[in-house]
Enzyme design. Structure first.
Site, PDB file in Angstrom:
ATOM      1  N   ALA A 149      28.350  -2.236  29.302  1.00 48.01           N
ATOM      2  CA  ALA A 149      29.337  -2.814  29.844  1.00 48.01           C
ATOM      3  C   ALA A 149      28.823  -3.778  30.835  1.00 48.01           C
ATOM      4  O   ALA A 149      29.382  -4.874  30.919  1.00 48.01           O
ATOM      5  CB  ALA A 149      30.491  -1.795  30.241  1.00 48.01           C
ATOM      6  N   GLU A 150      28.039  -3.229  31.638  1.00 43.50           N
ATOM      7  CA  GLU A 150      27.734  -4.098  32.794  1.00 43.50           C
ATOM      8  C   GLU A 150      26.830  -5.374  31.975  1.00 43.50           C
ATOM      9  O   GLU A 150      26.911  -6.618  32.686  1.00 43.50           O
ATOM     10  CB  GLU A 150      26.592  -3.584  33.664  1.00 43.50           C
ATOM     11  CG  GLU A 150      27.699  -2.568  34.733  1.00 43.50           C
ATOM     12  CD  GLU A 150      26.645  -1.583  35.292  1.00 43.50           C
ATOM     13  OE1 GLU A 150      27.085  -0.874  36.275  1.00 43.50           O
ATOM     14  OE2 GLU A 150      25.774  -0.842  34.844  1.00 43.50           O
ATOM     15  N   PHE A 151      25.960  -5.132  31.182  1.00 40.46           N
ATOM     16  CA  PHE A 151      25.335  -6.243  30.472  1.00 40.46           C
ATOM     17  C   PHE A 151      26.249  -7.064  29.820  1.00 40.46           C
ATOM     18  O   PHE A 151      26.073  -8.490  30.229  1.00 40.46           O
ATOM     19  CB  PHE A 151      24.368  -5.411  29.398  1.00 40.46           C
ATOM     20  CG  PHE A 151      23.489  -6.720  28.799  1.00 40.46           C
ATOM     21  CD1 PHE A 151      22.277  -6.968  29.200  1.00 40.46           C
ATOM     22  CD2 PHE A 151      23.866  -7.034  27.460  1.00 40.46           C
ATOM     23  CE1 PHE A 151      21.546  -8.027  28.699  1.00 40.46           C
ATOM     24  CE2 PHE A 151      23.169  -8.084  27.032  1.00 40.46           C
ATOM     25  CZ  PHE A 151      21.966  -8.587  27.488  1.00 40.46           C
TER      26      PHE A 151
ATOM     27  N   LEU B  67      -5.555  -8.163   4.185  1.00 41.71           N
ATOM     28  CA  LEU B  67      -6.269  -6.968   4.748  1.00 41.71           C
ATOM     29  C   LEU B  67      -7.033  -6.373   3.567  1.00 41.71           C
ATOM     30  O   LEU B  67      -6.386  -6.016   2.630  1.00 41.71           O
ATOM     31  CB  LEU B  67      -5.721  -6.176   5.558  1.00 41.71           C
ATOM     32  CG  LEU B  67      -5.007  -6.636   7.039  1.00 41.71           C
ATOM     33  CD1 LEU B  67      -4.361  -5.458   7.656  1.00 41.71           C
ATOM     34  CD2 LEU B  67      -6.409  -6.869   7.949  1.00 41.71           C
TER      35      LEU B  67
ATOM     36  N   GLU C 138      -4.023   0.712  15.032  1.00 42.53           N
ATOM     37  CA  GLU C 138      -2.652   0.098  15.204  1.00 42.53           C
ATOM     38  C   GLU C 138      -1.768   0.664  13.903  1.00 42.53           C
ATOM     39  O   GLU C 138      -2.458   1.018  12.944  1.00 42.53           O
ATOM     40  CB  GLU C 138      -2.277  -1.490  15.095  1.00 42.53           C
ATOM     41  CG  GLU C 138      -3.226  -2.152  16.299  1.00 42.53           C
ATOM     42  CD  GLU C 138      -3.352  -3.521  15.944  1.00 42.53           C
ATOM     43  OE1 GLU C 138      -2.463  -4.044  15.474  1.00 42.53           O
ATOM     44  OE2 GLU C 138      -3.856  -4.128  16.828  1.00 42.53           O
TER      45      GLU C 138
ATOM     46  N   LYS D 222       0.111   0.089  10.731  1.00 40.24           N
ATOM     47  CA  LYS D 222       0.695  -0.815   9.722  1.00 40.24           C
ATOM     48  C   LYS D 222       2.084  -0.623   9.213  1.00 40.24           C
ATOM     49  O   LYS D 222       2.411   0.084   8.482  1.00 40.24           O
ATOM     50  CB  LYS D 222      -0.421  -0.649   8.418  1.00 40.24           C
ATOM     51  CG  LYS D 222      -0.330  -1.796   7.474  1.00 40.24           C
ATOM     52  CD  LYS D 222      -1.243  -1.936   6.636  1.00 40.24           C
ATOM     53  CE  LYS D 222      -1.357  -3.370   5.585  1.00 40.24           C
ATOM     54  NZ  LYS D 222      -0.347  -3.687   4.982  1.00 40.24           N
TER      55      LYS D 222
ATOM     56  N   ASP E  45       5.456  -1.394   7.803  1.00 37.61           N
ATOM     57  CA  ASP E  45       5.847  -2.031   6.435  1.00 37.61           C
ATOM     58  C   ASP E  45       7.305  -2.852   6.481  1.00 37.61           C
ATOM     59  O   ASP E  45       8.269  -2.500   6.233  1.00 37.61           O
ATOM     60  CB  ASP E  45       6.062  -0.618   5.449  1.00 37.61           C
ATOM     61  CG  ASP E  45       6.167  -0.982   4.062  1.00 37.61           C
ATOM     62  OD1 ASP E  45       5.631  -2.245   3.753  1.00 37.61           O
ATOM     63  OD2 ASP E  45       6.367  -0.334   3.351  1.00 37.61           O
TER      64      ASP E  45
ATOM     65  N   TYR F 273       1.531  -7.814  16.937  1.00 37.78           N
ATOM     66  CA  TYR F 273       0.139  -7.293  17.033  1.00 37.78           C
ATOM     67  C   TYR F 273      -0.976  -8.097  17.065  1.00 37.78           C
ATOM     68  O   TYR F 273      -2.330  -7.740  16.791  1.00 37.78           O
ATOM     69  CB  TYR F 273      -0.030  -6.458  15.573  1.00 37.78           C
ATOM     70  CG  TYR F 273       0.261  -7.239  14.386  1.00 37.78           C
ATOM     71  CD1 TYR F 273      -0.561  -8.346  13.827  1.00 37.78           C
ATOM     72  CD2 TYR F 273       1.399  -7.012  13.491  1.00 37.78           C
ATOM     73  CE1 TYR F 273      -0.389  -9.000  12.623  1.00 37.78           C
ATOM     74  CE2 TYR F 273       1.820  -7.706  12.318  1.00 37.78           C
ATOM     75  CZ  TYR F 273       0.770  -8.718  11.981  1.00 37.78           C
ATOM     76  OH  TYR F 273       1.196  -9.260  10.813  1.00 37.78           O
TER      77      TYR F 273
ATOM     78  N   LYS G  27      -4.688   2.869   4.000  1.00 34.97           N
ATOM     79  CA  LYS G  27      -3.634   3.170   3.427  1.00 34.97           C
ATOM     80  C   LYS G  27      -3.305   4.449   3.208  1.00 34.97           C
ATOM     81  O   LYS G  27      -3.958   5.279   2.702  1.00 34.97           O
ATOM     82  CB  LYS G  27      -3.466   2.469   2.074  1.00 34.97           C
ATOM     83  CG  LYS G  27      -3.536   0.887   2.006  1.00 34.97           C
ATOM     84  CD  LYS G  27      -1.968   0.383   2.707  1.00 34.97           C
ATOM     85  CE  LYS G  27      -1.263  -0.319   1.897  1.00 34.97           C
ATOM     86  NZ  LYS G  27      -1.603  -1.459   1.115  1.00 34.97           N
TER      87      LYS G  27
ATOM     88  N   CYS H 291      36.611  17.094  -8.543  1.00 33.39           N
ATOM     89  CA  CYS H 291      37.216  18.123  -9.355  1.00 33.39           C
ATOM     90  C   CYS H 291      38.649  18.323  -8.763  1.00 33.39           C
ATOM     91  O   CYS H 291      38.313  18.505  -7.410  1.00 33.39           O
ATOM     92  CB  CYS H 291      36.222  19.179  -9.626  1.00 33.39           C
ATOM     93  SG  CYS H 291      37.422  20.609  -9.938  1.00 33.39           S
TER      94      CYS H 291
ATOM     95  N   CYS I 103      38.268  25.820  -8.283  1.00 35.17           N
ATOM     96  CA  CYS I 103      37.040  25.586  -8.874  1.00 35.17           C
ATOM     97  C   CYS I 103      35.754  26.461  -8.259  1.00 35.17           C
ATOM     98  O   CYS I 103      35.486  26.155  -7.110  1.00 35.17           O
ATOM     99  CB  CYS I 103      36.638  24.027  -8.882  1.00 35.17           C
ATOM    100  SG  CYS I 103      34.866  23.500  -9.376  1.00 35.17           S
TER     101      CYS I 103
HETATM  102  P1  AMP Z   1      -1.593  -6.667   2.908  1.00 36.34           P
HETATM  103  O1  AMP Z   1      -0.501  -7.433   2.776  1.00 36.34           O
HETATM  104  O2  AMP Z   1      -1.940  -5.385   2.443  1.00 36.34           O
HETATM  105  O3  AMP Z   1      -2.876  -7.658   2.612  1.00 36.34           O
HETATM  106  O4  AMP Z   1      -1.974  -6.423   4.704  1.00 36.34           O
HETATM  107  C1  AMP Z   1      -1.483  -7.639   5.500  1.00 36.34           C
HETATM  108  C2  AMP Z   1      -0.364  -7.398   6.049  1.00 36.34           C
HETATM  109  O5  AMP Z   1      -0.183  -6.048   6.737  1.00 36.34           O
HETATM  110  C3  AMP Z   1      -0.150  -8.511   7.183  1.00 36.34           C
HETATM  111  O6  AMP Z   1       0.272  -9.510   6.513  1.00 36.34           O
HETATM  112  C4  AMP Z   1       1.006  -7.785   8.106  1.00 36.34           C
HETATM  113  O7  AMP Z   1       2.287  -8.320   7.296  1.00 36.34           O
HETATM  114  C5  AMP Z   1       0.945  -6.457   7.819  1.00 36.34           C
HETATM  115  N1  AMP Z   1       0.753  -5.685   9.178  1.00 36.34           N
HETATM  116  C6  AMP Z   1       1.585  -4.693   9.585  1.00 36.34           C
HETATM  117  N2  AMP Z   1       1.022  -4.286  10.565  1.00 36.34           N
HETATM  118  C7  AMP Z   1      -0.014  -4.721  10.867  1.00 36.34           C
HETATM  119  C8  AMP Z   1      -0.773  -4.872  12.128  1.00 36.34           C
HETATM  120  N3  AMP Z   1      -0.846  -3.931  13.020  1.00 36.34           N
HETATM  121  N4  AMP Z   1      -1.885  -5.677  12.075  1.00 36.34           N
HETATM  122  C9  AMP Z   1      -2.228  -6.624  11.099  1.00 36.34           C
HETATM  123  N5  AMP Z   1      -1.260  -6.770  10.136  1.00 36.34           N
HETATM  124  C10 AMP Z   1      -0.435  -6.071   9.982  1.00 36.34           C
HETATM  125 ZN    ZN Z   2      35.813  22.249 -11.022  1.00 39.01          ZN
END
Ligand code: AMP
Ligand code: ZN
Length: 674
Positions: free
Chosen positions: A38-40, A87, A117, A119, A121, A226, A313, A425, A430
């Site tokens: 609220a303050e924000f 990668l 780090e 990864k 998705d 990243y 992976k 149903c 039942c």
């Molecule tokens: P790939 O698409 O499998 O070739 O992996 C590369 C993709 O991984 C990059 O384009 C990023 O979107 C994703 N990614 C997610 N986390 C990281 C991270 N910590 N460092 C680099 N790439 C990352």
């Molecule tokens: Zn039923």
């Protein structure tokens, strides 16, 4: 109209923006709010008012300008300053070691330091800042040319529109939708009967590529940075230093940890593979990067990917399999839920043989047929679901599924009310509904009757020993003893558990009755306002609706419940049995809720409880279960293989409890309260 002169307004706007930026950073980047929402809002309102009075003072980096601009016809193309490579992937320890060996050889080192780090998705984004101002955000596209999605990325609250210093830079990060937010979005879409997103990644990608930024804004996107890819300041020689510097500049940086050796890297891979479900975002692996920037230069890249980084992976959470059948299960409220019976497959360590299809419309939308090859996925503790049908594999022998027009359990009529997605149903006697109703009644959060599980309930129903939950209280040891696999001792235990349950607090009894729309929270609300079941049964709709947080649907369902003759009879028998149907003094004490407003976060795998059980326990005691650690967190409960929340909690000096300590604290308080 504002009384301020333009000069004064300018000064005031400057101060407000600075304050708002600071609090945005505390809230969205540090997870550590210092003021209330609220303050924000109040600060933001002041700024909006001044900017409305003096529109000429609006600037692009104002925190008021996150959602703005008209929908686009199409996205502009953006050429990347540096090609975005992919990668290489590794899937096991040996492949990781090979990656390291190649590095040692090229750099002529015996060991190098790595940064590990998450990864994430999601989808990658390149952000460009000029003089500390966010100028442009682009997607990866084909790696050379991407799309200008600046307007959509501006809506991400954790993305700073202005940095702490007026510098030029270019960074990369991953845009994603958190799991909890994703669940909410799909929940809403289910209610609105729009297509569900298959997973958070698709939802994020769809949102970033919206031409109308106001849609992206509703999706509540997140970003974690990243990489710093523009020419680094000369004094930075390590990737980890760059990440720390990015934090100082105001970015929310991806989780990372340094590792001295590839063995250590592998340990982290194993650890995160186990605890990935603890994170509120999806990760499909880890990214391993050489920390020293000089070495990266020596290593360079191939045409496809850098030699100084690799992805590890995790085993896929998605697999393909065959739908052997589509079964209907009937729930406590009579809801008919189609479930795909699958040829069993293993996904990330557990066997999956069933997947939910939610409701009739979902089956139609996805066009799932019996015999189809399907892609299924499993995320965290979520029930596995069908992502899509692999139509190329159809032979023509697949059978189209249609919802039955009678209940598969009792043969009763089914009805799908207009505007609802669920078919039910309508037969209140039942057996499926009864069984589910009984299981709900005995469950831990309700009457907590140990020893009465699905198998015993089946037996009791089959042997006509009970018809509903009230009948449980009229069972005798002799009845139970005649059942298969039931010894004298277990029979005694069941009777004792039933006896003990008669003293459950009134709100639990109320919850146990299984009134539609009355969950544990609703039951509490009712017992806050009424002191006995008779009073509640006597209340009319208007009266119930006048209680805050009780809506028309709930009020109606409560009234309907108590007018149903069969339910009246149930209640009479519960009374006869001596079940407590009113509040008493001990309950007043429990109502004091010893965990009142205490905030809990959980990490790691717990032995004794499932996540939802422990959350319920905390919530029943008045506490709150939250997903991120902040300075407002009171307790972090740590299971095996805790995630990054542990470090965060230590840093913020949040009280840390093991599962045993949690249990002890809880039991102790319960004793005191009795
Ligand atoms: P790939 O698409 O499998 O070739 O992996 C590369 C993709 O991984 C990059 O384009 C990023 O979107 C994703 N990614 C997610 N986390 C990281 C991270 N910590 N460092 C680099 N790439 C990352
Ligand atoms: Zn039923």
């Amino acid at each position: 109209m504002s009384e301020l002169t333009k000069k004064q307004a300018k000064e005031r706007i400057k101060i407000l923006r600075k304050k708002i930026r600071y609090h945005e950073h505390q809230y969205y980047v540090q997870d550590n709010p210092e003021i209330t929402d609220a303050e924000f809002d109040e600060l933001m309102q002041q700024l909006l008012k001044l900017e409305a009075d003096f529109p000429e003072l609006i600037s692009e980096d104002s925190p008021s300008q996150r959602v703005g601009g008209e929908p686009l016809d199409k996205f502009k193309k953006v050429e990347h300053s540096q090609q975005m490579l992919s990668l290489d992937n590794t899937f096991n320890e040996q492949e990781l070691k090979d990656f390291a060996e190649r590095i040692y050889k090229i750099t002529e080192q015996n060991e190098v330091e790595f940064v590990v780090e998450h990864k994430i998705d999601g989808l990658s984004a390149i952000l460009t800042y000029e003089n500390g101002q966010f100028r442009q955000g682009a997607t990866r596209g084909n790696g050379v040319v991407g799309e200008d999605v600046t307007a959509n990325l501006r809506t991400i609250n954790s993305l700073p529109l202005k940095l702490q210093e007026d510098i030029n830079l270019e960074v990369r990060g991953e845009v994603f939708i958190s799991k909890s937010n994703f669940a909410e979005i799909n929940q809403k879409r289910l209610a609105e009967e729009t297509d569900l997103f298959a997973n958070p990644r698709n939802a994020a990608a769809g949102s970033v590529r919206q031409l109308d930024p106001s849609i992206a804004a509703q999706r509540n996107l997140s970003i974690l940075i990243y990489d710093w890819i523009s020419e680094n300041e000369s004094k930075i020689s390590y990737h980890s230093e760059a990440l720390e510097r990015l934090k100082e500049l105001g970015f929310k940086v991806n989780w990372y940890q340094k590792a001295d050796s590839i063995d250590e890297v592998y340990k982290l891979c194993e650890k995160w593979q186990e605890s990935r479900d603890d994170l509120d975002y999806e990760i499909d692996g880890l990214v391993i990067k050489v920390n020293k920037l000089d070495l990266r230069k020596i290593l360079g890249s191939t045409a496809k990917s850098p030699r100084w980084a690799v992805a590890y992976k995790f085993p896929a959470q998605q697999r393909t399999t065959v739908v052997k059948d589509i079964e209907i299960s009937v729930g406590r409220t009579g809801a008919l839920t189609p479930t795909a019976v699958l040829e069993a497959v293993e996904i990330a360590g557990s066997t999956v043989s069933r997947a939910t299809l939610h409701n009739e419309d979902e089956v139609k939308r996805k066009d799932v047929r019996i015999g189809d090859h399907v892609l299924i996925q499993k995320a965290g503790d979520v029930i596995p679901e069908v992502v899509k049908v692999i139509k190329e594999k159809r032979t023509g022998a697949e059978k189209i599924f249609s919802m039955p027009n009678y209940c598969p359990v009792c043969g009763g009529d089914v009805k799908r009310p207009a505007g609802e997605a669920v078919t039910r149903c309508t037969n209140i006697t039942c057996p499926a509904q009864r069984k589910e109703g009984i299981l709900h009644f005995v469950s831990r959060n309700a009457m907590n009757i140990e020893g009465v599980g699905p198998a015993l309930v089946d037996q009791l129903l089959e042997n006509n020993l009970i018809e509903d939950y009230a009948d449980l209280y009229f069972l005798k040891v002799d009845h139970l003893k005649q059942l298969e696999r039931m010894g004298e001792k277990s029979a005694d235990n069941v009777i004792e558990a039933l006896e003990n349950s008669k003293d459950q607090p009134f709100f639990r009894v109320l919850f146990a009755l299984g009134i539609r729309h009355v969950g544990l929270g609703g039951a509490r609300l009712l017992t806050d306002n009424y002191s006995s079941l008779d009073e509640i049964a006597g209340a009319n709709r208007e009266e119930l609706e006048s209680i805050d947080e009780i809506g028309p649907a709930t009020a109606e369902s409560i009234v309907n419940f108590f007018t149903e003759p069969q339910n009246k009879d149930l209640i009479t028998r519960l009374k006869q049995a001596g079940v407590k149907l009113e509040k008493d003094s001990s309950e007043e004490v429990e109502e004091a809720k010893f965990l009142a407003d205490k905030r809990f976060v959980f990490t790691g795998s717990l032995q004794e409880y499932t996540r939802s059980e422990i959350k319920d326990i905390v919530e029943q005691a008045g506490g709150r279960a939250t997903s991120t650690v902040s300075s407002k967190t009171d307790y972090l409960v740590v299971g095996e293989n805790p995630g990054s929340k542990l470090a965060k909690a230590q840093e913020l000096e949040v009280k840390i409890l093991t599962e045993a300590e949690f249990k002890e604290m809880f039991d102790k308080n319960k004793e005191v309260l009795k």
